[in-house]
Design an enzyme around this catalytic site. Structure first.
Site, PDB file in Angstrom:
ATOM      1  N   TYR A 117      25.683  42.181  35.925  1.00 39.04           N
ATOM      2  CA  TYR A 117      27.067  42.338  36.028  1.00 39.04           C
ATOM      3  C   TYR A 117      27.429  42.958  37.421  1.00 39.04           C
ATOM      4  O   TYR A 117      28.094  42.560  37.950  1.00 39.04           O
ATOM      5  CB  TYR A 117      27.597  43.142  34.828  1.00 39.04           C
ATOM      6  CG  TYR A 117      29.049  43.269  34.796  1.00 39.04           C
ATOM      7  CD1 TYR A 117      29.934  42.541  34.306  1.00 39.04           C
ATOM      8  CD2 TYR A 117      29.609  44.724  35.374  1.00 39.04           C
ATOM      9  CE1 TYR A 117      31.096  42.808  34.250  1.00 39.04           C
ATOM     10  CE2 TYR A 117      30.925  44.944  35.477  1.00 39.04           C
ATOM     11  CZ  TYR A 117      31.891  44.028  34.916  1.00 39.04           C
ATOM     12  OH  TYR A 117      33.166  44.295  34.931  1.00 39.04           O
TER      13      TYR A 117
ATOM     14  N   SER B  87      35.653  44.915  39.716  1.00 40.65           N
ATOM     15  CA  SER B  87      35.739  45.990  39.013  1.00 40.65           C
ATOM     16  C   SER B  87      34.944  47.176  39.539  1.00 40.65           C
ATOM     17  O   SER B  87      34.040  46.881  40.354  1.00 40.65           O
ATOM     18  CB  SER B  87      35.105  45.697  37.635  1.00 40.65           C
ATOM     19  OG  SER B  87      33.736  46.020  37.188  1.00 40.65           O
TER      20      SER B  87
ATOM     21  N   LYS C 287      29.717  41.594  40.450  1.00 40.32           N
ATOM     22  CA  LYS C 287      30.794  42.181  41.034  1.00 40.32           C
ATOM     23  C   LYS C 287      30.612  42.560  42.551  1.00 40.32           C
ATOM     24  O   LYS C 287      31.584  42.573  43.493  1.00 40.32           O
ATOM     25  CB  LYS C 287      31.352  43.603  40.255  1.00 40.32           C
ATOM     26  CG  LYS C 287      31.378  43.015  38.766  1.00 40.32           C
ATOM     27  CD  LYS C 287      32.592  42.006  38.798  1.00 40.32           C
ATOM     28  CE  LYS C 287      33.338  41.682  37.246  1.00 40.32           C
ATOM     29  NZ  LYS C 287      34.064  40.554  37.291  1.00 40.32           N
TER      30      LYS C 287
ATOM     31  N   ASP D  40      35.159  22.629  34.268  1.00 47.71           N
ATOM     32  CA  ASP D  40      33.871  23.532  34.226  1.00 47.71           C
ATOM     33  C   ASP D  40      33.528  24.092  35.400  1.00 47.71           C
ATOM     34  O   ASP D  40      33.051  23.281  36.330  1.00 47.71           O
ATOM     35  CB  ASP D  40      32.685  22.721  33.428  1.00 47.71           C
ATOM     36  CG  ASP D  40      31.535  23.772  33.428  1.00 47.71           C
ATOM     37  OD1 ASP D  40      31.302  24.675  33.815  1.00 47.71           O
ATOM     38  OD2 ASP D  40      30.715  22.822  32.339  1.00 47.71           O
TER      39      ASP D  40
ATOM     40  N   THR E  74      42.413  42.608  26.194  1.00 48.11           N
ATOM     41  CA  THR E  74      42.202  41.177  25.834  1.00 48.11           C
ATOM     42  C   THR E  74      41.805  41.075  24.456  1.00 48.11           C
ATOM     43  O   THR E  74      41.362  42.010  23.870  1.00 48.11           O
ATOM     44  CB  THR E  74      41.274  40.784  27.039  1.00 48.11           C
ATOM     45  OG1 THR E  74      39.823  41.135  26.751  1.00 48.11           O
ATOM     46  CG2 THR E  74      41.430  40.751  28.583  1.00 48.11           C
TER      47      THR E  74
END
Length: 293
Positions: free
Chosen positions: A172, A160, A176, A77, A207
């Site tokens: 997000y 990304s 990144k 984890d 995916t």
């Protein structure tokens, strides 16, 4: 190449499914020994939008071995620093070296790609800064303590175009952007050591999770997915990057994997050459050369 590459050791975090699994398989296809980490030791943990997601670290490791590499599953984890420390202690004890770290583990909330302002989504989305940004720093710290003494190694970050353009909201994007900054600043610290840090902008990935996203938001994702990359393709790009005799020139950079693939002569399945989205979504930022120490 395969026999030689079995002596090269990689760690791919968050590799029970998705991009991490594919990257690990791409490295295994090239014959590397790959430590596969994640929480999924059975099929009870993976889900998206109420749908179960297949994949465990043991399945990924077994497939790596079938492809000609050596897959080693390690339950970890990445929100637990003691477990991360134990992972790298095992790699050092069993293999005595580390050539590639792929920082892929992250926290993906079901509402991440939903429309709406960040305040309209659960506050829990901020966990991507813990498992995704902070956890990548911790793994890199342990990896660097193995790589620097041996005088070689690549620490890579799965980033990304969302680092530069608006994509899936501020949490997000910050994660990144943070990964790109890690690569830039770790690259400064790595100068003269033989090691390198590189952040990698992947294109849309094929995916289990993106298949659900296409069904949920076909207007947003259907066209992108027609030219999407397989994660295995990115694994082979990372392997070529790590072998590049000019790797030091890419140390500290943020690179687009589709562009690296052209440089290294790598194609995706069926001979496809995935496109770069540089013109559409923006280029990687170039860090200022000033150094304040």
């Amino acid at each position: 190449m395969g026999a030689d590459n079995l002596n090269r050791i990689a760690v791919v975090t968050g590799a029970s499914r998705g991009a991490g699994k594919g990257v690990a398989l791409g490295l295994g296809q090239m014959g590397l020994t790959v430590y596969v980490t994640g929480r999924s030791t059975d099929h009870s943990l993976g889900s998206s939008k109420g749908e179960a997601l297949p994949g465990t670290i043991h399945e990924t490791a077994a497939e790596i071995t079938r492809l000609g590499g050596c897959g080693i599953a390690v339950a970890c984890d990445h929100d637990d620093e003691a477990q991360v420390a134990a992972l790298f202690e095992r790699v050092a004890r069993d293999s005595g070296r580390l050539d590639i770290l792929v920082n892929n583990a992250t926290f993906i909330h079901d509402n991440l790609i939903d429309p709406g302002g960040f305040w309209e989504k659960p506050l829990e989305l901020v966990r991507i800064l813990d498992v995704g940004l902070r956890s990548a720093y911790v793994a890199s710290w342990h990896a660097a303590r193995m790589m620097v003494p041996q005088g070689s190694g690549l620490i890579s970050f799965v980033s990304s175009f969302g680092s530069s353009c608006y994509m899936h909201g501020p949490a997000y994007g910050a994660q990144k952007s943070g990964l790109d900054k890690f690569a830039a600043d770790m690259g400064v610290d790595f100068e003269g050591t033989g090691c390198a840090a590189v952040s990698l902008w992947l294109g849309p990935q094929i995916t289990e999770r993106t298949a659900i996203a296409v069904r949920e938001r076909p207007d947003q994702y259907s066209e992108f997915m027609k030219v999407a990359e397989t994660p295995q393709f990115n694994g082979r790009v990372i392997e070529a990057l790590a072998r590049d005799p000019q790797l030091a020139k890419k140390n500290g950079q943020t690179c687009v994997t589709a562009e690296l693939a052209v440089e290294y002569g790598i194609q995706d399945e069926g001979g496809r050459q995935p496109p770069s989205y540089r013109e559409m979504l923006g280029p990687p930022r170039i860090p200022h050369p000033a150094k304040v120490v």
